[in-house]
Design an enzyme around this catalytic site. Structure first.
Site, PDB file in Angstrom:
ATOM      1  N   HIS A 189       0.837  -1.199   0.000  1.00 50.61           N
ATOM      2  CA  HIS A 189       0.000   0.000   0.000  1.00 50.61           C
ATOM      3  C   HIS A 189       0.870   1.246   0.000  1.00 50.61           C
ATOM      4  CE1 HIS A 189      -2.824  -3.007   1.660  1.00 50.61           C
ATOM      5  NE2 HIS A 189      -3.749  -2.266   1.104  1.00 50.61           N
ATOM      6  N   ASP A 261      -4.602  -6.625  -7.385  1.00 50.37           N
ATOM      7  CA  ASP A 261      -4.845  -5.979  -6.101  1.00 50.37           C
ATOM      8  C   ASP A 261      -5.183  -4.517  -6.402  1.00 50.37           C
ATOM      9  OD1 ASP A 261      -5.031  -5.671  -3.375  1.00 50.37           O
ATOM     10  OD2 ASP A 261      -2.995  -6.325  -2.935  1.00 50.37           O
TER      11      ASP A 261
END
Length: 512
Positions: A189, A261
């Site tokens: 992230h 993702d």
């Protein structure tokens, strides 16, 4: 947006629509989502912001299906620490690590089947789970409890069982984060993780659970935004033809849809931008683009759509590759209609104690107790509980309740709780800890933490508390580490709501 975007070939735009899975705000579908679904958008991804109670969520998915009957409705519901269904209350099912500790594949299959039934009832068609990562690096900041464990064979057999259970209830599974996010120390992230093992090492560890998933018939696989140097030193797996093509398609022979993702994650978006990363992912061999965890408006969907179509028009992205991706997403949309839930999917395959939900049963079985003072349990009076947590990965909702104090208060009225959480590097100081200690004067003290051995401030805080109160009981709700702290050490192997309940039962002397 390109200057000639308004004149883009409508057929190319429809192909681009067919590979995008966006998120959106609110608990009702916005007009732009309805319109785009009717025009060919592949589907949507649900987040905790979209979910209230099951009845509301079922109405939401019915509204989506009214626009496109075969809409793909995805969710990132791993149970445990990553829950969208129960973000407001904490999960009623433990996560993967607790299942790995129990190591009963029939129980793992049954828990996943139970989750699959709940998802099917609210209209979800694919769950972006399980995490098939082998948590071989204890300093991994994003996987941890999301993994079944550090042993590749254990992870492989539970990955297969989880897929078998979920798909038997009519919900597609999506194993992640290919080719394995476990041996990293960077959260994708926030940055680009690096996996530096050899191909032989990857085959024996990281790839083993994905082979098991493919053999089990997993409906889809999700990419990880990580650089795997043995296969591609230049590009993260999501953007690598060598990894998605040579490794996944040819070596592992997976022909199902590959979904990214979250494409807005820093590991890919910081360098290429969100639309650019999406286009490069399709070119590399991905079939579906997940977006919307942080960018949930129509603008980002249109930018991705135009960038993908523009790349085809400019000869950067072969139209055949885009058409192939769109066809795989159509197959995924048709999966629920072609899947045949097991005839006995509504009946538990394992024997459970009467009246005990499977999630609580697993949580109880995952408890491990180390006693240095046998007389410390059960608690002689309502305690003071000090709960401490580090700042968690963005994969988890930081507002999801956790801990032991609340369920213990129901069992032992008069229990009090002090809570400390790291926020942007700020952690509780000595004065705050000493004030919390003072509240425990003349009462039992319970210290609860997540990942104490990974965070220096947490370990030092526990040591400070124990120096003053060596009779305290320590409860670890993250990855297990030292078990010699406190008069009693309790490891829950998860911080789901049911894990806290199971620990509270032990503290109160009410464990079955």
């Amino acid at each position: 947006m390109p200057k000639d975007a308004t004149s883009r070939d409508p057929a190319l735009l429809r192909l681009a629509d067919a590979v995008i899975l966006p998120g959106f705000p609110g608990r009702e579908p916005p007009d732009w989502v309805r319109r785009r679904l009717a025009e060919g958008l592949a589907g949507v991804v649900l987040f905790s912001r979209n979910i209230g109670d099951p009845e509301q969520t079922a109405r939401l998915t019915a509204a989506l299906r009214a626009e496109r009957p075969d809409v793909i409705i995805g969710i990132d519901e791993e149970s445990g620490e990553v829950t969208r269904l129960e973000a407001a209350t904490g999960s009623s099912r433990p996560g993967n690590y607790a299942l790995g500790v129990v190591d009963d594949v029939a129980l793992t299959e049954e828990l996943a089947r139970d989750l699959g039934r709940a998802l099917a009832e609210i209209g979800v068609t694919i769950d972006f789970a399980p995490a098939a990562d082998v948590n071989s690096n204890p300093d991994n900041p994003v996987i941890g409890l999301r993994s079944f464990g550090a042993d590749a064979r254990l992870v492989a057999r539970h990955t297969a069982a989880w897929i078998r259970g979920l798909q038997s209830a009519g919900v597609a599974a999506c194993a992640k984060h290919f080719p394995g996010h476990g041996d990293t120390n960077v959260d994708s992230h926030l940055g680009v993780p690096l996996v530096s093992g050899s191909r032989e090492e990857l085959a024996e560890v990281e790839l083993l659970p994905f082979r098991a998933a493919i053999e089990e018939g997993v409906a889809a696989i999700m990419t990880g935004h990580l650089v795997v140097t043995a296969y591609d030193e230049a590009y993260p797996a999501t953007l690598s033809p060598k990894i998605l093509g040579d490794l996944l398609r040819h070596e592992l022979r997976f022909d199902g849809p590959v979904i990214t993702d979250g494409i807005e994650m820093a590991a890919v978006a910081d360098r290429y931008g969100i639309p650019g990363a999406a286009m490069r992912a399709i070119a590399a061999g991905a079939d579906g683009i997940c977006v919307g965890g942080e960018h949930d408006d129509e603008r980002i969907v249109e930018e991705i759509r135009q960038t993908i179509a523009g790349a085809v028009a400019e000869g950067v992205l072969p139209e055949q590759r885009l058409a192939e991706a769109a066809e795989r997403m159509r197959r995924l949309a048709a999966w629920p209609a072609t899947a045949r839930p097991a005839a006995d999917a509504g009946k538990p395959a394992v024997e459970l104690p009467e009246g005990v939900p499977i999630g609580l049963h697993v949580a109880r079985r995952a408890i491990r107790i180390t006693r240095r003072d046998p007389a410390a349990l059960p608690l002689a009076a309502p305690p003071h509980v000090i709960e401490m947590t580090p700042q968690l990965s963005l994969a988890s909702d930081r507002h999801t309740p956790w801990g032991v104090g609340e369920p213990l208060g129901r069992l032992l009225p008069g229990t009090t709780v002090a809570r400390f959480a790291e926020r942007d590097g700020q952690v509780p100081g000595a004065a705050e800890l000493d004030a919390a200690l003072a509240e425990a004067a003349g009462r039992p003290l319970v210290i609860v933490a997540r990942y104490a051995d990974r965070h220096r401030w947490l370990a030092e805080a526990i040591d400070r508390l124990l120096a003053a109160r060596p009779d305290a009981i320590v409860v670890e709700m993250g990855l297990p580490g030292r078990t010699d702290r406190g008069a009693v050490h309790i490891a829950t192997h998860g911080s789901a709501r049911v894990c806290g309940q199971a620990a509270a039962e032990v503290l109160a002397g009410l464990a079955p």
